[in-house]
Scaffold this active site. Structure first.
Site, PDB file in Angstrom:
ATOM      1  N   LYS A   1       7.830  -8.104  12.405  1.00 34.07           N
ATOM      2  CA  LYS A   1       6.625  -7.292  12.629  1.00 34.07           C
ATOM      3  C   LYS A   1       6.046  -7.693  13.974  1.00 34.07           C
ATOM      4  O   LYS A   1       5.730  -8.862  14.190  1.00 34.07           O
ATOM      5  CB  LYS A   1       5.613  -7.555  11.505  1.00 34.07           C
ATOM      6  CG  LYS A   1       4.371  -6.674  11.586  1.00 34.07           C
ATOM      7  CD  LYS A   1       3.446  -6.868  10.378  1.00 34.07           C
ATOM      8  CE  LYS A   1       2.256  -5.914  10.469  1.00 34.07           C
ATOM      9  NZ  LYS A   1       1.352  -6.028   9.307  1.00 34.07           N
TER      10      LYS A   1
ATOM     11  N   THR B   1       0.802  -1.216   0.000  1.00 34.52           N
ATOM     12  CA  THR B   1       0.000   0.000   0.000  1.00 34.52           C
ATOM     13  C   THR B   1       0.837   1.269   0.000  1.00 34.52           C
ATOM     14  O   THR B   1       0.442   2.275   0.532  1.00 34.52           O
ATOM     15  CB  THR B   1      -0.930   0.013   1.217  1.00 34.52           C
ATOM     16  OG1 THR B   1      -0.146  -0.247   2.360  1.00 34.52           O
ATOM     17  CG2 THR B   1      -2.000  -1.024   1.085  1.00 34.52           C
TER      18      THR B   1
ATOM     19  N   THR C   1       3.400  -5.314   4.552  1.00 32.98           N
ATOM     20  CA  THR C   1       4.190  -5.460   5.780  1.00 32.98           C
ATOM     21  C   THR C   1       4.085  -6.835   6.430  1.00 32.98           C
ATOM     22  O   THR C   1       4.962  -7.211   7.190  1.00 32.98           O
ATOM     23  CB  THR C   1       3.771  -4.402   6.819  1.00 32.98           C
ATOM     24  OG1 THR C   1       2.357  -4.492   7.005  1.00 32.98           O
ATOM     25  CG2 THR C   1       4.140  -3.016   6.355  1.00 32.98           C
TER      26      THR C   1
END
Lengths: 655, 465
Positions: free
Chosen positions: B266, B111, B187
Site C-alpha cells: 500500500k 469496508t 487495506t
C-alpha cells in the site's frame, strides 16, 4: 405574460434557497486556494456512482433515479485549484474555521439562533456534481427572520456547505465536470414558503442578497450567488426550480410554474374522470419495433442517424452510448389519448414532461427525445409510419402512442419512466427539481430529494460553537441593511443607489469615510454609489484604492472644498500611482488655490473665442468657454465662480 | 454491541446522560425540543458517539440534518413518539445457477460492505450474500456466492492467529470444491496478509484473491463494488492460482490489477490506486470485460492440484527501521525481550551505522536471526558493495536481496515456526517460495513518474488518472 391568474386564489406559496459563496482564502475541507477558476485541465478521472442507504435504512428516490441513468462521470482537474481531496482520494481535513465564522456571522445578520454543535452531513448527489457522491453540509443557524413589506420572511435554516463542480457537458451516458469550484465554502439560506406573488420573490432574493453582502465577507460576481425557488399552489406539490442565475428571472419562472401546476391538477381531474386511479389502471405497454421501422423513411428512427449528434454530426463515443443494440420502442397508452398535448407551461405540453424524464433518466437525449401521436411529423410518409405503428401495437382511437429510440436498455428505462410519469399525473404534481430558462419555462432535472439522502459524515467530527464565539461575532456585526437604508434615505439618497451600495459593498466604505473624515453622508453615497460607477465601467481600477486613501481624499475635499470638482483626475492619479503622497499631489496640482490672474485668463479666453457667426447662440458660446476655462481651473476655482466671471465678461461685451 | 444496543441512552455520558434522564427521554425518542432562545427542534434523539463530549444532545431533524443541542440550552422537551432506525442493506436471496462457478468470500472486516455504527460513528461491515446481492446485484451474474464471516476486525487488528484461521478456512473451502476464494480485508495490512498467506497456502489449485476498498461502501463513489466485482470475477474465472491482491489500477473506475501477494504494498494512505507491485510488474489486468495477462510466469489454475497448508509461526519477530543516530541499546532491548528474528530495513543498499555493529553481533551470538532489507523498497540489498555492508555481512547479517521488508517480516515469523536452526532459517529465507526474491528487476518494475516534468504531465493529462 399569458394566463393571468389570481395568485392568492390559487394558493401560491413560494420559498427560497439562496446560495452565497463565502469570501475565504481557502476551500472548506482542504487547503486549496478558493476562487481560482481555470478553463484548462491537466488531469482527469472517470468515475461512477452507486446509491447507498441512508442512516435510517432507506434508499433515496433521487439517488435511485440517478443510478438508473448509469452515467460515466468525468472530472477535469487542474493542479492550481484542486488537490487529492476534490478527487475523493483524500479524506476531508477539518472544516475551515474562517468559513464557519463567516457562516455564523451571516446567520446573525439573518437573525438566526446559532446551533451549539454543528454536525456535518453528507447530502447525496449521484449526478456526479460532487466526486464523493455527496455534498458535505451542516446546519449552522435556524429560525431567523427578515422584515419584508411590514411583515416577516422566516429563515428556516442556514447551512454551510461545499460548492459543487461546474458542468462542462452532458451527452447520453457521459457527463463532464470541472472541479475548480468544488469545495468552495458557501451558505444556503432557506426561507419559509412565505412569498405570495412572483414579484415578491424577486424582491426577497434581492433582500437576502443585501443582507449577505452587507458584511463584505461574501463573494460577488458571476456564479457567486445562485438561488433555488420552491413553488407550489394549493393541491399541488413543492417543485424546486434550481440554480436561478438572476433575481430578474424569478417572476416569470414562478408564474409559469404556478400555471404548470394548475394545468397538471386539471389533467389529474381529467385522468380521474376517465377512471384512472392507481398503478393497475394504467395498462401501458411497449414493444420493440426496430424491425418494423427498419426501412422507415423517417430519418430519426434509423440507427445511423442516432449514432451521430444532430448539432455537429460527431459520432457518439463509447462512453456516451448506452448498453445494447440500437432499438426503437413504441409505447401504447391505452385510454390516454389527448393527454400528450395537454398544455402545461406556455408553449409546452404534457409530452414535454415525458421528454424530460426520458432525456434525463434514460439518457435518450437526441432531440426531440420522443415522438408521439399528437404531434407526429406531418409528411405523408411519416403519417403512414404512425398508422403502421398504431396497428402493430393495437391502438384504438382512444389510445396515445409514444416512440423512443436509442440503446436498447435505455429504451426500456424510457418506457418505464413514461409509465411512472403517467402514474404521477394521476396523483397530480410530482415533487421535482426543474431547470430554469430565461423565458420562464422549466424542464425536468431530477426527482426532488428527500431526507433519506442525508447521512452523517463519519470523516468529520462535529464542531462545537461556544456562546463566546457567537457573542464575539455578534459584537462586530455590520449594521443591518434595513437600518442603513433608513439612515441613508433620511439624507435623501434614492433607494436604487442605497441598494447598489449595500450589494456591492460600497456602503461599508461610505460609512468609514463619513466616520473618519467627517465627509457629508449624502455626498459620500453619491460618490461611491454613482460617480465611481462610470470610472469603473471605463476600466479604471477604482476598487484597488484602499479605505485609508479614500479617507485621505475626503479629508482633502473637506479642507479644500473646491478640490471636489477635480475628483476624477485625483482618483485617476491615485489608481495610477498607488503610493503617491496625496498632500504633495494636491499642492502640485494647485488644488483649492485660485491661480493668480485667473480672471484675466478667462477674459483672454473670451476675447480669443469671439463668436464666428455673430448670430450664433450665446448659450453655446458660454458653455464652450466654460469647458475651456474649467479644464484649466477645475479644482482650483469653483465652477460657480468661473461661470459668474464668464457671464460678466460676455455681459461686458454687449455694453 | 449487544450491551450498547440495550442502553436507552446509548453513547451519552456525564451531564448529557443526566440531563436526558431528567428530561425523561431516550435515544430514538421522537421529540419537540425548545431551547432557551425559543427555537423549536423537531426530530429523533440519536445515539451519541462515545468519543464526543458530554455537553450535547444529538437530534436528527425531519429534513435529515443532525444537530447538537447544548444540555444547558434545552428549555423543554416533549416526547411525541419513538422511532428506532433499522439500518439494513436490503437483503435478497443470492440466486444460484448451476452453470456458474462457486466462489467463497471469507470476511475479516474492512469496508467491502458496511453500515454505520452509532456508538462510534464509524462504519461497520455488513456481509451476508443476501446483503451483498442487495448492494452489488452484478455479482449474481458472475458466480454462486457463499460467504463466511471469520472475524470483524479492522485490518490493523489482524495478526498471526487470524492468519492461521484464514489459511485453515481456505483449505476447507478448496476441499469443499470452491472454484475460487475471495478474502475481504481492510487495506492497511492487506499486503502483510497476502504475503503470509503466500507462505501458508502453497500450491493452491484455485485463485485466492484478497480485496478491500479505499472508500467505504457507504459512499456513492466507493471503489468497493467494482473491486468486489473484479475480485469475484478473478476467483471465479481467473487463471492465477496464487494468493493475489485485487485493487484499483488507476484511481478512475476502469480496471483492477492483480498483484502477487509477496510483492505488493500500500503506497498511499487514501488514494484508490494505492496498491503497487514493487520491483516487478503486476500479474494481470481485470475489468468487467475479462482479463488481460501481463505475464505468464505464475501458477496456473489446476483443479487436480493438492493444496499444501502450513500454518506454523513464531511471532517473536520485528522490523527495525533504521534511522541515523539509532542507539545500539534498541537492539539489545529486542534481544532481552526475547525476539528471535529481526528484519532490518536499512538505508541504501542495506546499511546501518557503525555503533550498531557490536549490538547486532551480540544479538546474533545470542541466536537471533538478523536479515537485511532496504527501506527504499525498490532495489536490492547489496551489502558487498561498500565496506559498511561487508562488515555487516561479516557479523552475520543476511541480505534478503529485493524482498520487501513487510514480506520479510511475515516470512521470518513463518520460517521460525519451522526451525530455529540458523543455517536452515537462512536457507529458507533466501529460497523464494513465490517471487518474494526475484533474480531480475525489469526496468519497468521501478516507475514513479515525477509530476511537473513536461513529458510526465503530458502523459498524465492525456490519460485517466
Amino acid at each position: 405574460m399569458p394566463d393571468a391568474i389570481d395568485y392568492s386564489e390559487v394558493g401560491l406559496r413560494v420559498g427560497l434557497e439562496v446560495h452565497q459563496q463565502l469570501l475565504t482564502a481557502k476551500k472548506m475541507f482542504c487547503n486549496c486556494p478558493a476562487g481560482i477558476y481555470t478553463r484548462e485541465h491537466d488531469g482527469s478521472v472517470l468515475r461512477h456512482m452507486r446509491p447507498t442507504l441512508s442512516e435510517l435504512g432507506e434508499y433515496d428516490g433521487t439517488a435511485l433515479m440517478e443510478f438508473k441513468t448509469r452515467k460515466n462521470i468525468v472530472y477535469l482537474l487542474h493542479t492550481s485549484n484542486v488537490c487529492t481531496y476534490e478527487m475523493d482520494d483524500t479524506p476531508p481535513f477539518l472544516m475551515n474555521p474562517q468559513a464557519l465564522d463567516i457562516a455564523i456571522e451571516q446567520c446573525l445578520m439573518l437573525g438566526c439562533d446559532i446551533i451549539d454543535e454543528v454536525h456535518i452531513a453528507r447530502k447525496q448527489y449521484l449526478d456526479g456534481s460532487i466526486p464523493t457522491g455527496f455534498q458535505r453540509t451542516a446546519i449552522v443557524g435556524v429560525e431567523g427572520r427578515l422584515p419584508f413589506h411590514g411583515r416577516e420572511i422566516t429563515i428556516t435554516q442556514v447551512s454551510v456547505e461545499e460548492d459543487s463542480c461546474r458542468e462542462v457537458s452532458d451527452r447520453g451516458h457521459l457527463i463532464v465536470w470541472r472541479t475548480d469550484r468544488l469545495g468552495m465554502p458557501l451558505i444556503e439560506t432557506v426561507t419559509g414558503p412565505d412569498l405570495r406573488t412572483p414579484d415578491e420573490v424577486e424582491e426577497a432574493i434581492l433582500l437576502v442578497g443585501r443582507v449577505c453582502r452587507s458584511t463584505g465577507h461574501v463573494r460577488v460576481g458571476l456564479g457567486a450567488s445562485r438561488q433555488d425557488i420552491n413553488v407550489s399552489v394549493r393541491g399541488g406539490r413543492r417543485v424546486e426550480i434550481k440554480g436561478v442565475p438572476r433575481a430578474g428571472w424569478a417572476p416569470g419562472l414562478v408564474h409559469c410554474e404556478a400555471v404548470r401546476q394548475i394545468n397538471l391538477l386539471n389533467l389529474r381531474d381529467e385522468l380521474r374522470g376517465r377512471g384512472f386511479r392507481e398503478s393497475d389502471d394504467l395498462g401501458i405497454e411497449h414493444r420493440d419495433v426496430t424491425e418494423l421501422v427498419a426501412d422507415s423513411p423517417m430519418d430519426l428512427l434509423r440507427a445511423g442517424s442516432w449514432e451521430r449528434y444532430l448539432d455537429n454530426g460527431d459520432q457518439r463515443s463509447d462512453l456516451e452510448r448506452g448498453s445494447g443494440p440500437f432499438c426503437v420502442r413504441a409505447v401504447r397508452l391505452p385510454g390516454l389519448g389527448d393527454t400528450l398535448s395537454w398544455p402545461t407551461q406556455p408553449n409546452r405540453s404534457f409530452a414535454d414532461e415525458l421528454r424530460g424524464r426520458v432525456r434525463v433518466i434514460a439518457g435518450l437525449d437526441q432531440p426531440p427525445a420522443l415522438l408521439h401521436s399528437e404531434d407526429w411529423p406531418r409528411e405523408a410518409s411519416a403519417t403512414n409510419e404512425l398508422d403502421r405503428l398504431r396497428r402493430t401495437l393495437g391502438c384504438s382511437s382512444e389510445d396515445g402512442l409514444v416512440v423512443v429510440w436509442g440503446a436498447e436498455e435505455d429504451t426500456l428505462t424510457a418506457a418505464e419512466e413514461i409509465r411512472l410519469r403517467f402514474l404521477d399525473a394521476v396523483d397530480g404534481v410530482p415533487n421535482e427539481t426543474r431547470q430554469p430558462f430565461a423565458d420562464g419555462s422549466t424542464d425536468f432535472e431530477r426527482i426532488l430529494p428527500g431526507p433519506d439522502r442525508m447521512y452523517p459524515d463519519t470523516d468529520s467530527p462535529p464542531q462545537r460553537v461556544t456562546r463566546e464565539r457567537v457573542e464575539g461575532l455578534q459584537a462586530s456585526l455590520p449594521e443591518l441593511p434595513w437600518s442603513r437604508e433608513a439612515r441613508y434615505t433620511e439624507v435623501g439618497v434614492p433607494t436604487p443607489v442605497i441598494h447598489y451600495l449595500i450589494r456591492r459593498g460600497g456602503a461599508r466604505l461610505v460609512d468609514a469615510v463619513v466616520e473618519l473624515s467627517g465627509a457629508d453622508l449624502r455626498r459620500a453615497c453619491f460618490f461611491f454609489g454613482e460617480r465611481l460607477k462610470g470610472l469603473r465601467r471605463a476600466g479604471v481600477a477604482v476598487d484597488e484604492i484602499s479605505d485609508e486613501r479614500w479617507c485621505e481624499l475626503f479629508a482633502v475635499f473637506d479642507s479644500r472644498p473646491v478640490a471636489w470638482e477635480a475628483w476624477q483626475s485625483l482618483v485617476e492619479r491615485l489608481v495610477d500611482h498607488p503610493d503617491i503622497d496625496l498632500q504633495n499631489l494636491v499642492e502640485e496640482m494647485g488644488l483649492g488655490r485660485a491661480p493668480d490672474g485667473w480672471r484675466e485668463r478667462v477674459a483672454g479666453l473670451a476675447a480669443e473665442l469671439r463668436p464666428v457667426h455673430p448670430d450664433g447662440s450665446e448659450d453655446q458660446r458660454r458653455r464652450f468657454l466654460m469647458g475651456r476655462a474649467m479644464s484649466e481651473l477645475r479644482g482650483r476655482v469653483s465652477s460657480t465662480e468661473v461661470d459668474a466671471e464668464i457671464r460678466s465678461r460676455i455681459g461686458a461685451e454687449h455694453e | 454491541m449487544s450491551e450498547s444496543t440495550s442502553d436507552p441512552l446509548k453513547g451519552y455520558k456525564g451531564r448529557a446522560r443526566a440531563r436526558l434522564q431528567e428530561l425523561g427521554i431516550r435515544v430514538w425518542s421522537d421529540v419537540r425540543m425548545v431551547n432557551s432562545a425559543g427555537s423549536l427542534f423537531e426530530g429523533v434523539v440519536l445515539p451519541r458517539s462515545e468519543s464526543f463530549d458530554d455537553l450535547h444532545i444529538v437530534l436528527k431533524l425531519k429534513n435529515g440534518y443532525n444537530i447538537g443541542i447544548h444540555v444547558d440550552r434545552v428549555a423543554s422537551v416533549e416526547e411525541i413518539g419513538y422511532k428506532e432506525a433499522v439500518y439494513k442493506i436490503p437483503e435478497q436471496e443470492f440466486p444460484s445457477r448451476p452453470d456458474l462457478p462457486n466462489v467463497t468470500l471469507l470476511g475479516t472486516g474492512g469496508t467491502i460492505a458496511s453500515r454505520l455504527d452509532y456508538r462510534t460513528g464509524a462504519v461497520i461491515p455488513a456481509f451476508t450474500p443476501g446483503e451483498l446481492y442487495g448492494a452489488v446485484p452484478e455479482l449474481a451474474d458472475i458466480c454462486n456466492l457463499t460467504t463466511k464471516k471469520l472475524f470483524g476486525v479492522f485490518s490493523e487488528n489482524m495478526g498471526w492467529p487470524e492468519y492461521v484461521t484464514l489459511a485453515e478456512n481456505i483449505e476447507r473451502e478448496i476441499a469443499d470444491g470452491a472454484d475460487g476464494i475471495v478474502i475481504g480485508h481492510g487495506t492497511d495490512t492487506m499486503g502483510h496478509t497476502a504475503a503470509v498467506l503466500s507462505f501458508m497456502v502453497q500450491d493452491s489449485p484455485v485463485p485466492v484473491v484478497v480485496v478491500g476498498s479505499q472508500r467505504s461502501s457507504d459512499r456513492p463513489s466507493s471503489d468497493a463494488a467494482l473491486n468486489l466485482i473484479h475480485a469475484i470475477r478473478t476467483a471465479a474465472y481467473g487463471d492465477i492460482a496464487e494468493v493475489q491482491i485485487c485493487m484499483f489500477g488507476p484511481t478512475s473506475d476502469r480496471y483492477g490489477l492483480l498483484h502477487r501477494g509477496t510483492r505488493c504494498r500500500k503506497m498511499h494512505s487514501s488514494y484508490r490506486s494505492t496498491f503497487r507491485t514493487i520491483g516487478d510488474i503486476p500479474l494481470c489486468i481485470v475489468s468487467r470485460d475479462g482479463f488481460s495477462s501481463l505475464t505468464d510466469d505464475y501458477l496456473h489454475r489446476d483443479a487436480s492440484r493438492r493444496v499444501r497448508i502450513d500454518t506454523v509461526y513464531d511471532d517473536r519477530v520485528t522490523i527495525l527501521y533504521y534511522y541515523p543516530g539509532m542507539r545500539p541499546n534498541l537492539v539489545d532491548a529486542l534481544v532481552e525481550k526475547g525476539y528471535r528474528g529481526i528484519v532490518i530495513a536499512g538505508t541504501g543498499l542495506g546499511h546501518v551505522n557503525t555503533p550498531l555493529y557490536p549490538a547486532l553481533e551480540r544479538a546474533i551470538d545470542a541466536g537471533v536471526h538478523v536479515v537485511m532489507t532496504v527501506q527504499t523498497l525498490w532495489g536490492f540489498a547489496q551489502m558487498y558493495v561498500y565496506e559498511t555492508g561487508r562488515d555487516l555481512l561479516d557479523i552475520g547479517v543476511v541480505p534478503l536481496d529485493n524482498m520487501l521488508p513487510e514480506t520479510a517480516l511475515m516470512k521470518l515469523g513463518w520460517v521460525l515456526g519451522h526451525t530455529d536452526d540458523h543455517e536452515k532459517v537462512i536457507e529458507m529465507m533466501r529460497t523464494p517460495i513465490n517471487h518474494e526474491i526475484t533474480e531480475r528487476e525489469p526496468h519497468n518494475g521501478y516507475l514513479i513518474l515525477q509530476g511537473g516534468l513536461p513529458e510526465t504531465d503530458e502523459f498524465v493529462s492525456s490519460h485517466w488518472k
